[in-house]
Each structure stands twice: as structure tokens, then as C-alpha cells.
Design a protein around this motif. Structure first.
Motif, PDB file in Angstrom:
ATOM      1  N   ALA A   1      12.427  -4.663 -14.403  1.00 29.54           N
ATOM      2  CA  ALA A   1      13.886  -4.764 -14.519  1.00 29.54           C
ATOM      3  C   ALA A   1      14.260  -5.335 -15.898  1.00 29.54           C
ATOM      4  O   ALA A   1      13.488  -6.062 -16.503  1.00 29.54           O
ATOM      5  N   PRO A   2      15.446  -5.015 -16.409  1.00 28.45           N
ATOM      6  CA  PRO A   2      16.452  -4.160 -15.784  1.00 28.45           C
ATOM      7  C   PRO A   2      16.172  -2.673 -16.003  1.00 28.45           C
ATOM      8  O   PRO A   2      15.707  -2.285 -17.068  1.00 28.45           O
ATOM      9  N   SER A   3      16.473  -1.864 -14.988  1.00 25.51           N
ATOM     10  CA  SER A   3      16.322  -0.418 -15.101  1.00 25.51           C
ATOM     11  C   SER A   3      17.473   0.156 -15.924  1.00 25.51           C
ATOM     12  O   SER A   3      18.583  -0.366 -15.903  1.00 25.51           O
TER      13      SER A   3
ATOM     14  N   CYS B   1      29.495  -3.633 -27.362  1.00 28.42           N
ATOM     15  CA  CYS B   1      29.134  -4.043 -28.721  1.00 28.42           C
ATOM     16  C   CYS B   1      28.726  -5.514 -28.791  1.00 28.42           C
ATOM     17  O   CYS B   1      27.989  -5.908 -29.701  1.00 28.42           O
ATOM     18  N   ALA B   2      29.214  -6.321 -27.850  1.00 27.65           N
ATOM     19  CA  ALA B   2      28.885  -7.744 -27.834  1.00 27.65           C
ATOM     20  C   ALA B   2      27.590  -8.046 -27.082  1.00 27.65           C
ATOM     21  O   ALA B   2      27.086  -9.167 -27.131  1.00 27.65           O
ATOM     22  N   HIS B   3      27.033  -7.047 -26.405  1.00 26.82           N
ATOM     23  CA  HIS B   3      25.827  -7.257 -25.603  1.00 26.82           C
ATOM     24  C   HIS B   3      24.647  -7.612 -26.507  1.00 26.82           C
ATOM     25  O   HIS B   3      24.490  -7.028 -27.590  1.00 26.82           O
ATOM     26  N   PRO B   4      23.794  -8.557 -26.101  1.00 23.33           N
ATOM     27  CA  PRO B   4      22.658  -8.965 -26.934  1.00 23.33           C
ATOM     28  C   PRO B   4      21.733  -7.826 -27.348  1.00 23.33           C
ATOM     29  O   PRO B   4      21.127  -7.875 -28.433  1.00 23.33           O
ATOM     30  N   ALA B   5      21.605  -6.802 -26.517  1.00 19.45           N
ATOM     31  CA  ALA B   5      20.725  -5.677 -26.846  1.00 19.45           C
ATOM     32  C   ALA B   5      21.344  -4.741 -27.883  1.00 19.45           C
ATOM     33  O   ALA B   5      20.651  -3.901 -28.460  1.00 19.45           O
ATOM     34  N   VAL B   6      22.654  -4.907 -28.115  1.00 20.96           N
ATOM     35  CA  VAL B   6      23.398  -3.958 -28.960  1.00 20.96           C
ATOM     36  C   VAL B   6      23.879  -4.570 -30.263  1.00 20.96           C
ATOM     37  O   VAL B   6      23.852  -3.918 -31.312  1.00 20.96           O
ATOM     38  N   LYS B   7      24.317  -5.821 -30.239  1.00 20.12           N
ATOM     39  CA  LYS B   7      25.098  -6.370 -31.351  1.00 20.12           C
ATOM     40  C   LYS B   7      24.375  -6.371 -32.692  1.00 20.12           C
ATOM     41  O   LYS B   7      25.012  -6.211 -33.738  1.00 20.12           O
TER      42      LYS B   7
ATOM     43  N   SER C   1      13.160  -5.869 -23.663  1.00 24.01           N
ATOM     44  CA  SER C   1      12.509  -6.974 -24.389  1.00 24.01           C
ATOM     45  C   SER C   1      11.155  -6.561 -24.963  1.00 24.01           C
ATOM     46  O   SER C   1      10.173  -7.316 -24.925  1.00 24.01           O
ATOM     47  N   VAL C   2      11.103  -5.335 -25.498  1.00 20.26           N
ATOM     48  CA  VAL C   2       9.877  -4.820 -26.124  1.00 20.26           C
ATOM     49  C   VAL C   2       9.994  -4.986 -27.642  1.00 20.26           C
ATOM     50  O   VAL C   2      10.947  -4.481 -28.253  1.00 20.26           O
TER      51      VAL C   2
ATOM     52  N   PRO D   1      17.069   4.552 -28.700  1.00 21.30           N
ATOM     53  CA  PRO D   1      15.792   3.922 -28.350  1.00 21.30           C
ATOM     54  C   PRO D   1      15.730   2.454 -28.732  1.00 21.30           C
ATOM     55  O   PRO D   1      15.077   1.654 -28.045  1.00 21.30           O
ATOM     56  N   ARG D   2      16.408   2.067 -29.798  1.00 20.78           N
ATOM     57  CA  ARG D   2      16.400   0.661 -30.214  1.00 20.78           C
ATOM     58  C   ARG D   2      17.077  -0.216 -29.157  1.00 20.78           C
ATOM     59  O   ARG D   2      16.581  -1.296 -28.815  1.00 20.78           O
ATOM     60  N   ILE D   3      18.210   0.241 -28.632  1.00 22.29           N
ATOM     61  CA  ILE D   3      18.902  -0.504 -27.573  1.00 22.29           C
ATOM     62  C   ILE D   3      18.038  -0.560 -26.320  1.00 22.29           C
ATOM     63  O   ILE D   3      17.916  -1.611 -25.678  1.00 22.29           O
ATOM     64  N   ALA D   4      17.436   0.577 -25.966  1.00 20.95           N
ATOM     65  CA  ALA D   4      16.595   0.623 -24.760  1.00 20.95           C
ATOM     66  C   ALA D   4      15.420  -0.348 -24.874  1.00 20.95           C
ATOM     67  O   ALA D   4      15.096  -1.063 -23.913  1.00 20.95           O
ATOM     68  N   LEU D   5      14.794  -0.392 -26.034  1.00 21.80           N
ATOM     69  CA  LEU D   5      13.675  -1.330 -26.239  1.00 21.80           C
ATOM     70  C   LEU D   5      14.159  -2.777 -26.168  1.00 21.80           C
ATOM     71  O   LEU D   5      13.478  -3.646 -25.624  1.00 21.80           O
ATOM     72  N   ASN D   6      15.342  -3.027 -26.711  1.00 24.67           N
ATOM     73  CA  ASN D   6      15.903  -4.378 -26.640  1.00 24.67           C
ATOM     74  C   ASN D   6      16.191  -4.789 -25.201  1.00 24.67           C
ATOM     75  O   ASN D   6      15.956  -5.941 -24.815  1.00 24.67           O
TER      76      ASN D   6
END
Length: 230
Positions: free
Chosen positions: A82-84, A198-204, A28-29, A20-25
Motif C-alpha cells: 500500500a498505497p495502491s 499539486c500540494a501532495h508530497p509525491a507531487v510537489k 516510496s521507491v 512514473p516519478r509520481i508513482a515511484l514517490n
């Protein structure tokens, strides 16, 4: 939406809490991350998830949503701009859900079998089961990604989140057992995918460092091995 209206109950080492943390990132929530203490359950957790009494729990306003992948789908539907996260095509959506279930029901339990294996032969057999499972996911990645960097194509999607949340523990398993599970020879696509994920801004900022996670794993193992209090 105010940050206080969205809360995630969880713990940083949990792959399920990462989802859920990645999904919210991705959406942009802003949210508040409420850490649960290892070995105990807060009153808020027991109140929010009285059935399973487990993390993660998303609290949206005053409404709790439980189970990690259900939460991801909820986030995708509520913040529908978006993004879905889930694919728009029904077949692609069903395929992503199928492999997400495979990861939870087959692959992750197989990883835990490596840790609990008794003897070298049993450990080798358990490692081979995981390697075989990753080879299957390599093939799924080639089909689902359609040439993109992620299972979701050019953007992180549902299956990326489902499988990617285990990458930290996959690396810890490799470290403890001196084995390469994600291997350039057998799973070259997944090796590159893991790096990009792992390098993606929503994940790192959510993905735990391998050494920190390994130290937590040692503490967890000692706690489980300790005799129960008299």
C-alpha cells in the motif's frame, strides 16, 4: 532496492515523465532521474526504447519499461504494498483507465489546438472544446472520488496521475491565453482537486513551476518555428 536499480529516463517539463516519478514517490521507491537533453536522444534511450524512441522509460534492474501509463501500472504491480495506485474494484479500474485514455487522446490534443488556432474565433472555439472536456472530467471526479479529495478517493490514484501530470501545462495555457480553464463556476471540484494534487508530497517536488514551464514553452516554440538547417 538500491537507488541505482531503478532509473527514469526523461525530461522535467514532460507531463508523461511526471507520471512514473509520481508513482515511484507514492510507493516510496528511490530512483535515479536521468535527464534527456532537448533536441537529442541518448544512446541509452535509443537502446531502451528502440520502437518509439521516446521518453519516459523506466529501467528496473536492466529491464526497460516504456509508455507512461504502462510504467505506472508496472510500478503498482511490482511494488504492491500500500498505497495502491489502481483501484481494486474491476469496474472502478476500468473507469479510471477509460478517463485516462480520454485525457491523453482528447483533452491534451485539444489543449494544443488552442496554441495552434488561427485567429480569435478559432481560438475561442478551441478553448470551448477544452472547457467542455473539463466539465466532463468534473462529473467523472464527483463519481470516482466518492467524496474524497482525489479521483482515487482519499489517496492519489491512477487517474489523478494521468490527468494531474497535465496541470502544469494547463496553467501555462491559461497564462499565455489569459483564460481560466479550471474555473470555480464550472469546475469547482477540479479547482480544489488541482490544489490538493499539486500540494501532495509525491507531487510537489515534481510539478514544474508555471513560470519556469512557460519559459521552456517559449524556447520550444522558437525552436519549432526556426527554419531547418541547410
Amino acid at each position: 532496492m538500491a537507488k541505482s536499480d531503478v532509473k527514469v529516463l526523461g525530461a522535467w517539463p514532460s507531463p508523461f515523465v511526471m507520471r512514473p516519478r509520481i508513482a515511484l514517490n507514492i510507493k516510496s521507491v528511490d530512483y535515479e532521474f536521468l535527464q534527456e537533453t532537448f533536441g537529442s536522444k541518448s544512446e541509452l534511450l535509443l537502446k531502451s526504447n528502440p520502437v518509439h524512441k521516446k521518453i519516459p522509460v523506466l529501467i528496473h534492474g536492466d529491464k526497460p519499461v516504456c509508455e507512461s501509463l504502462i510504467i505506472v501500472e508496472y510500478i503498482d504491480e511490482v511494488w504492491s504494498s500500500a498505497p495502491s495506485i489502481l483501484p481494486s474494484n474491476p469496474y472502478d479500474r476500468a473507469t479510471a483507465r477509460f478517463w485516462a485514455s480520454y485525457v491523453d487522446e482528447k483533452l491534451f490534443p485539444s489543449m494544443k489546438e488552442i496554441v495552434s488556432a488561427d485567429g480569435e474565433e478559432a481560438k475561442k472555439a478551441a478553448i470551448q472544446v477544452v472547457v467542455d472536456g473539463l466539465v466532463l472530467l468534473e462529473d467523472a471526479y464527483a463519481k470516482c472520488s466518492k467524496g474524497g479529495k482525489f479521483f482515487g478517493g482519499e489517496q492519489i490514484g491512477y487517474l489523478d496521475i494521468a490527468f494531474g501530470s497535465y496541470v502544469g501545462w494547463l496553467r501555462v495555457t491559461e497564462k499565455f491565453n489569459q483564460v481560466k480553464l479550471l474555473d470555480e463556476a464550472k469546475t469547482p471540484g477540479l479547482v480544489k482537486w488541482a490544489e490538493a494534487f499539486c500540494a501532495h508530497p509525491a507531487v510537489k517536488d515534481v510539478m514544474p513551476e508555471t513560470d519556469k514551464l512557460a519559459e521552456f514553452a517559449k524556447v520550444l516554440a522558437k525552436a519549432r518555428a526556426a527554419p531547418p538547417p541547410k
